[in-house]
Design an enzyme around this catalytic site. Structure first.
Site, short mmCIF file in Angstrom:
data_model
loop_
_atom_site.label_atom_id
_atom_site.label_comp_id
_atom_site.label_asym_id
_atom_site.label_seq_id
_atom_site.Cartn_x
_atom_site.Cartn_y
_atom_site.Cartn_z
N GLU A 1 0.83 -1.22 0.00
CA GLU A 1 0.00 0.00 0.00
C GLU A 1 0.86 1.26 0.00
O GLU A 1 0.55 2.24 0.68
CB GLU A 1 -0.95 0.01 1.21
CG GLU A 1 -1.91 -1.17 1.30
CD GLU A 1 -2.86 -1.26 0.11
OE1 GLU A 1 -3.14 -0.22 -0.50
OE2 GLU A 1 -3.28 -2.39 -0.21
C1 LIG Z 1 2.72 -9.11 1.97
C2 LIG Z 1 2.54 -8.34 0.71
C3 LIG Z 1 1.30 -8.31 0.11
C4 LIG Z 1 1.11 -7.62 -1.11
N1 LIG Z 1 -0.13 -7.61 -1.70
C5 LIG Z 1 -0.30 -6.98 -2.88
C6 LIG Z 1 -1.58 -6.99 -3.51
O1 LIG Z 1 -2.55 -7.55 -3.01
N2 LIG Z 1 -1.70 -6.35 -4.72
C7 LIG Z 1 -0.64 -5.73 -5.31
O2 LIG Z 1 -0.81 -5.18 -6.40
N3 LIG Z 1 0.56 -5.70 -4.72
C8 LIG Z 1 0.77 -6.31 -3.53
N4 LIG Z 1 2.02 -6.28 -2.92
C9 LIG Z 1 3.12 -5.64 -3.61
C10 LIG Z 1 3.51 -4.31 -2.98
O3 LIG Z 1 2.57 -3.32 -3.28
C11 LIG Z 1 4.92 -3.94 -3.49
O4 LIG Z 1 5.81 -4.92 -2.99
C12 LIG Z 1 5.28 -2.55 -3.02
O5 LIG Z 1 4.58 -1.56 -3.71
C13 LIG Z 1 6.79 -2.26 -3.20
O6 LIG Z 1 7.15 -2.45 -4.57
P1 LIG Z 1 8.34 -3.43 -4.95
O7 LIG Z 1 8.13 -4.76 -4.32
O8 LIG Z 1 8.46 -3.35 -6.44
O9 LIG Z 1 9.62 -2.82 -4.23
P2 LIG Z 1 10.58 -1.75 -4.84
O10 LIG Z 1 9.79 -0.57 -5.31
O11 LIG Z 1 11.50 -2.39 -5.82
O12 LIG Z 1 11.39 -1.34 -3.53
C14 LIG Z 1 12.64 -1.92 -3.18
C15 LIG Z 1 13.52 -0.87 -2.52
O13 LIG Z 1 13.76 0.18 -3.43
C16 LIG Z 1 13.47 1.42 -2.85
N5 LIG Z 1 12.92 2.34 -3.86
C17 LIG Z 1 12.05 2.06 -4.86
N6 LIG Z 1 11.75 3.17 -5.54
C18 LIG Z 1 12.43 4.19 -4.97
C19 LIG Z 1 12.54 5.58 -5.22
N7 LIG Z 1 11.84 6.18 -6.19
N8 LIG Z 1 13.34 6.33 -4.44
C20 LIG Z 1 14.02 5.75 -3.44
N9 LIG Z 1 13.96 4.44 -3.16
C21 LIG Z 1 13.18 3.66 -3.90
C22 LIG Z 1 12.44 1.14 -1.77
O14 LIG Z 1 12.50 2.12 -0.75
C23 LIG Z 1 12.88 -0.23 -1.27
O15 LIG Z 1 13.89 -0.05 -0.28
C24 LIG Z 1 2.21 -6.94 -1.71
C25 LIG Z 1 3.46 -6.95 -1.05
C26 LIG Z 1 3.63 -7.62 0.14
C27 LIG Z 1 4.98 -7.59 0.81
#
Ligand SMILES: Cc1cc2nc3c(=O)[nH]c(=O)nc-3n(C[C@H](O)[C@H](O)[C@H](O)COP(=O)(O)OP(=O)(O)OC[C@H]3O[C@@H](n4cnc5c(N)ncnc54)[C@H](O)[C@@H]3O)c2cc1C
Length: 351
Positions: free
Chosen positions: A120
């Site tokens: 979220e």
């Molecule tokens: C238990 C769980 C349930 C979930 N359920 C759903 C769901 O029902 N539906 C759905 O659509 N998604 C779901 N998700 C996905 C979730 O929304 C994403 O994991 C989340 O938005 C983070 O994106 P990412 O995994 O790509 O991480 P990333 O964006 O790759 O983040 C990895 C790291 O990079 C850093 N980072 C990324 N962008 C930047 C930036 N611009 N500036 C500085 N640092 C940055 C972050 O701070 C973090 O430290 C779920 C995730 C979890 C863990």
């Protein structure tokens, strides 16, 4: 609950083992997190009130306040998920070895809560959105353009009250000035970096740690302010209000000491002020200690929901741990079959 039931070590040599909640370090681990629950609750109510106002304005075609709601939601989501995750982990560690047992419920509570930092809206990404709003509003304010209410203080500080030094109101003002000061400093850094790099995005990335700190301090100021304004206006019995006032005071002092670098940098508090506040915090811990169990009971979480051998209404912690341990297949017999089958022959052989 575990801290009220468990007795360990000696507080006074030769005296019986006290409840571990008698140790000041244990009170410091737990009581600020109990205060935090109320800070989150009162801030969330404030965001919900704003959501209703914004929804009503939108239905009339006015979207002016929408950015304010967006930024407040980002700020509160980031801080409340971070605080609750830290709180659960602190509670787990405060149970000693029992906090590692699955039947305590704490490991599963932690894993189901820590993911709120990521989903979220990942917290760092949300805090950077808050920071962008702070910088944009600060620049708009400097140019005399209109800015929304929650960030007006960045360029148009409200008239200083003649608050008694170190009073709640004085601490809120110190938060406000320190937050404005940090935004000002970071914006200057951003400008300098932009002049060097001639690229906004590189300059932004170069300043992003400082920008996250700006967002965190602004968000904490909001939570402290909402905690105080709610406690000041709450309708409750004198005794309940008195406990809430102590919790609020503890929360303000705790977060002031955690952010002391910002207060010292802005010149709003001195080393001597911080020392006085720390002393008051230790007194508050002792004062609030008898309220710890009633406060947690007042959350009214049912045992079925907690699913914990350590946190149950009757405080039968050790009996529940023993009953739970008996359910393990390894405890079906006093001595495991594996001993008779493998270890005993080995030990009796002439190796
Ligand atoms: C238990 C769980 C349930 C979930 N359920 C759903 C769901 O029902 N539906 C759905 O659509 N998604 C779901 N998700 C996905 C979730 O929304 C994403 O994991 C989340 O938005 C983070 O994106 P990412 O995994 O790509 O991480 P990333 O964006 O790759 O983040 C990895 C790291 O990079 C850093 N980072 C990324 N962008 C930047 C930036 N611009 N500036 C500085 N640092 C940055 C972050 O701070 C973090 O430290 C779920 C995730 C979890 C863990």
């Amino acid at each position: 609950m575990s801290s009220a039931v468990r007795h360990q070590s000696e507080l006074m040599p030769g005296k019986p083992e006290p409840q571990i909640l008698e140790y000041q370090t244990q009170q410091y681990k737990l009581l600020p997190h109990i205060a935090s629950v109320f800070a989150i609750l009162f801030s969330a109510s404030s965001v919900l009130r704003m959501q209703r106002i914004v929804a009503a304005s939108i239905s009339k075609g006015n979207v002016e306040l929408l950015p304010e709601l967006h930024i407040l939601s980002c700020a509160m989501k980031a801080l409340s998920s971070q605080d609750s995750t830290q709180g659960i982990e602190t509670c787990r560690l405060a149970c000693g070895g029992h906090g590692y047992i699955a039947s305590s419920g704490l490991p599963s509570l932690y894993t189901s809560t820590t993911c709120t930092i990521t989903y979220e809206g990942e917290n760092t990404v949300l805090l950077l959105q808050v920071a962008r709003y702070l910088i944009k509003s600060y620049r708009a304010g400097l140019k005399g353009l209109p800015v929304l209410p929650s960030v007006m203080y960045l360029t148009a500080p409200p008239a200083m009250h003649q608050s008694p030094p170190l009073s709640n109101q004085a601490l809120i003002e110190a938060f406000r000035i320190s937050s404005a000061n940090l935004v000002k400093e970071t914006e200057s850094r951003l400008c300098r970096q932009f002049n060097l790099e001639q690229n906004f995005y590189y300059a932004w990335n170069h300043c992003s740690v400082a920008l996250v700190h700006c967002a965190e301090l602004h968000s904490r100021y909001y939570m402290c302010e909402k905690f105080l304004s709610t406690v000041e206006s709450i309708r409750a019995s004198d005794r309940v209000r008195s406990v809430l006032q102590d919790l609020c005071r503890l929360y303000l002092i705790h977060h002031t000491t955690l952010n002391q670098g910002h207060f010292l940098r802005s010149g709003t508090l001195s080393g001597a002020d911080l020392s006085t506040l720390e002393e008051e915090m230790y007194e508050l811990l002792a004062k609030l200690r008898p309220q710890a169990v009633p406060l947690v009971d007042a959350f009214d979480f049912q045992d079925e929901l907690l699913g914990s051998t350590l946190g149950a209404w009757d405080g039968r912690v050790y009996e529940r741990l023993y009953e739970e341990a008996q359910k393990s297949p390894l405890n079906k017999t006093d001595v495991s079959k594996a001993y008779h089958k493998y270890l005993q022959p080995l030990m009796k052989s002439n190796l």
